[in-house]
Design a protein around this motif. Structure first.
Motif, mmCIF file in Angstrom:
data_model
loop_
_atom_site.group_PDB
_atom_site.id
_atom_site.type_symbol
_atom_site.label_atom_id
_atom_site.label_comp_id
_atom_site.label_asym_id
_atom_site.label_seq_id
_atom_site.Cartn_x
_atom_site.Cartn_y
_atom_site.Cartn_z
ATOM 1 N N TRP A 80 0.753 -1.336 0.011
ATOM 2 C CA TRP A 80 0.060 -0.063 0.139
ATOM 3 C C TRP A 80 0.903 1.179 -0.028
ATOM 4 O O TRP A 80 0.580 2.174 -0.900
ATOM 5 N N PRO A 81 1.787 1.475 0.724
ATOM 6 C CA PRO A 81 2.659 2.541 0.667
ATOM 7 C C PRO A 81 3.380 2.691 -0.708
ATOM 8 O O PRO A 81 3.147 3.885 -1.035
ATOM 9 N N VAL A 82 3.653 1.868 -1.223
ATOM 10 C CA VAL A 82 4.240 2.016 -2.646
ATOM 11 C C VAL A 82 3.268 2.347 -3.480
ATOM 12 O O VAL A 82 3.618 3.266 -4.465
ATOM 13 N N PRO A 124 -6.151 0.171 15.810
ATOM 14 C CA PRO A 124 -5.961 -1.105 16.951
ATOM 15 C C PRO A 124 -5.534 -2.077 16.111
ATOM 16 O O PRO A 124 -4.811 -3.096 16.915
ATOM 17 N N SER A 125 -5.416 -2.064 14.784
ATOM 18 C CA SER A 125 -5.145 -3.336 13.921
ATOM 19 C C SER A 125 -4.099 -3.206 12.920
ATOM 20 O O SER A 125 -3.824 -1.988 12.739
ATOM 21 N N LYS A 126 -3.307 -4.056 12.671
ATOM 22 C CA LYS A 126 -2.165 -4.030 11.883
ATOM 23 C C LYS A 126 -2.908 -3.248 10.622
ATOM 24 O O LYS A 126 -1.848 -2.417 9.925
ATOM 25 N N ARG A 131 -3.663 1.693 6.573
ATOM 26 C CA ARG A 131 -4.862 2.700 6.090
ATOM 27 C C ARG A 131 -4.457 4.050 6.761
ATOM 28 O O ARG A 131 -4.589 5.248 6.027
ATOM 29 N N ALA A 132 -4.175 4.168 8.150
ATOM 30 C CA ALA A 132 -3.861 5.451 8.454
ATOM 31 C C ALA A 132 -2.606 6.153 7.908
ATOM 32 O O ALA A 132 -2.566 6.981 7.697
ATOM 33 N N GLN A 133 -1.629 5.377 7.883
ATOM 34 C CA GLN A 133 -0.417 5.728 7.258
ATOM 35 C C GLN A 133 -0.641 6.477 5.844
ATOM 36 O O GLN A 133 -0.220 7.494 5.491
ATOM 37 N N ILE A 134 -1.279 5.582 4.976
ATOM 38 C CA ILE A 134 -1.354 6.151 3.625
ATOM 39 C C ILE A 134 -2.478 7.240 3.432
ATOM 40 O O ILE A 134 -2.136 8.180 2.722
ATOM 41 N N LEU A 138 -1.321 11.127 2.212
ATOM 42 C CA LEU A 138 -2.157 11.790 1.153
ATOM 43 C C LEU A 138 -2.455 13.131 1.700
ATOM 44 O O LEU A 138 -2.421 14.107 0.977
ATOM 45 N N LEU A 139 -2.817 13.282 2.877
ATOM 46 C CA LEU A 139 -3.526 14.738 3.379
ATOM 47 C C LEU A 139 -2.092 15.464 3.719
ATOM 48 O O LEU A 139 -2.441 16.875 3.418
ATOM 49 N N GLN A 140 -0.923 15.025 4.050
ATOM 50 C CA GLN A 140 0.132 15.857 3.978
ATOM 51 C C GLN A 140 0.469 16.343 2.721
ATOM 52 O O GLN A 140 0.729 17.742 2.618
ATOM 53 N N ARG A 141 0.404 15.704 1.504
ATOM 54 C CA ARG A 141 0.568 16.294 0.157
ATOM 55 C C ARG A 141 -0.267 17.366 -0.302
ATOM 56 O O ARG A 141 -0.196 18.240 -0.842
#
Length: 309
Positions: A80-82, A124-126, A131-134, A138-141
Motif C-alpha cells: 500500500w505505501p508503494v 488498533p489493528s495492523k 490505512r492510517a499511514q497512507i 495523502l493529506l500531508q501532500r
C-alpha cells in the motif's frame, strides 16, 4: 477523461457507470482490465510500478484510487505505501485530482459506535495502521499544496453484484439463500452500518466532480438507522422467504477457523468492530450535497432480486 485505478470490483463497475454523467471517457486500469461498455478505455498496469502508473494517469482530469489488495496485513504493509506513493507522484506530475476510496480501519475503537469524519485516528489493528499511514501521506501532500485530493470513506458495504467482496453477503445472504444458518461475527444485538454500493459509487463520482469537496474527508451516504445483526438476518430472511436462523461467531471461534481459513485468521484483529455498535455517520455529506442513502429494506430487496433469484 477520468480514470479508475483498480477497476474490476463491484464498486468500480458502478463508479464507471456513474462517471459517464461527467466525462465522455472513463479509463479503467488494472492488471487485467475489461471494458464493460461504450465510453470506456481499458489500460493494463501494475500499480506497484511507477512507470506503469504514470502511463495510466497521463491525460486524466480526475483519478479514483479504488484498488483492493489481498486481505493479508503483510501484503498491505508492503504494497500500500508503494501504491500510494506512485499514485500521488503521477497525479502531481500530470496535475490530476485524486479521489481515494477509503475504509474506516484507522478509527479508534472508542469511535466505532459513532464514526464521523473527525473521529480520532488511533487504529488498533495492523491493517488499520496501514490505512492510517497512507491516508496521512495523502493529506500531508494536500496540505503542502502539491496535490489536489480528497478521501471518500465507506463503511462495510453490500449491494448487487457483491458476491465475493461483501462480508454481509458472504455471512448472511449466501447461507440463508441455501437454507443454512447465517453467521454473524460478534454480538448480533449490536447495530451495524453497511454502505450500499450504488450509493457509494454515485457519491464518489459526485465528490470527484465537485471543486468544493477537495482537501477534505467525506463519509459516503449510509442509512442512519442501522439494524442489529439479528435484525439484518430477519430482514434478509423475510425478503428471501426463509426462516431467520443464525449463529453468533465469537472471537474464539474465528481464531479456530483461522487455523484452516486464511481470511478468518486475518479477520481476528477486526472483531472489535463487531462486539459493539458500529454506526457510520454520513450526515456531513448528505447536508452538503442533498443526496441521501438508499433505505436498508430497499437495498436488501435489490440484492435478493439480482443475485439470489
Amino acid at each position: 477523461m477520468q480514470t479508475i485505478l483498480g477497476a474490476g470490483g463491484p464498486v468500480n463497475t458502478a463508479l464507471a457507470t456513474e462517471l459517464k454523467s461527467y466525462t465522455s471517457c472513463v479509463r479503467l486500469v488494472s492488471r487485467n482490465p475489461v471494458k464493460a461498455g461504450s465510453g470506456e478505455q481499458a489500460v493494463k498496469a501494475d500499480l506497484l510500478k511507477l512507470k506503469e502508473v504514470l502511463r495510466a494517469v497521463e491525460g486524466s482530469k480526475v483519478v479514483y484510487l479504488t484498488a483492493g489488495l489481498p486481505y493479508k496485513h503483510q501484503i498491505w504493509q508492503k504494497d500500500w505505501p508503494v501504491i500510494m506513493d506512485n499514485v500521488i507522484n503521477a497525479c502531481e506530475k500530470y496535475e490530476a485530482k485524486l479521489v481515494f476510496f477509503d475504509n474506516v480501519y484507522m478509527y479508534a475503537k472508542q469511535n466505532i459506535p459513532h464514526m464521523t469524519e473527525s473521529s480520532s485516528v488511533e487504529p488498533p489493528s495492523k491493517k488499520g495502521k496501514v490505512r492510517a499511514q497512507i491516508a496521512e501521506k495523502l493529506l500531508q501532500r494536500v496540505q503542502s499544496g502539491n496535490l489536489t485530493a480528497l478521501i471518500a470513506r465507506s463503511a462495510d458495504f453490500y449491494g448487487p453484484g457483491c458476491l465475493k467482496n461483501s462480508l454481509l453477503v458472504e455471512t448472511v445472504f449466501k447461507p440463508l439463500s441455501k437454507g443454512n444458518k447465517a453467521n454473524w461475527l460478534g454480538n448480533a444485538d449490536k447495530v451495524h452500518s453497511f454502505t450500499y454500493v450504488p450509493d457509494a459509487a454515485k457519491a464518489t463520482a459526485l465528490l470527484g466532480n465537485s471543486e468544493a469537496a477537495y482537501g477534505k474527508v467525506w463519509h459516503l451516504p449510509t442509512s442512519s438507522n442501522p439494524p442489529s445483526g439479528k435484525e439484518w438476518v430477519e430482514m434478509i430472511a423475510s425478503e428471501m422467504h426463509v426462516k431467520p436462523r443464525y449463529r453468533e461467531v465469537p472471537e474464539w471461534m474465528v481464531r479456530i477457523m483461522g487455523w484452516f481459513m486464511p481470511v478468518m485468521k486475518e479477520t481476528v484483529e477486526m472483531i472489535y468492530q463487531y462486539d459493539r455498535d458500529y454506526f457510520f455517520d454520513s450526515s456531513k455529506f448528505e447536508v452538503a450535497f442533498g443526496l441521501g442513502p438508499t433505505p436498508y429494506s430497499e437495498g436488501i430487496k435489490r440484492v435478493v432480486e439480482q443475485d439470489f433469484q
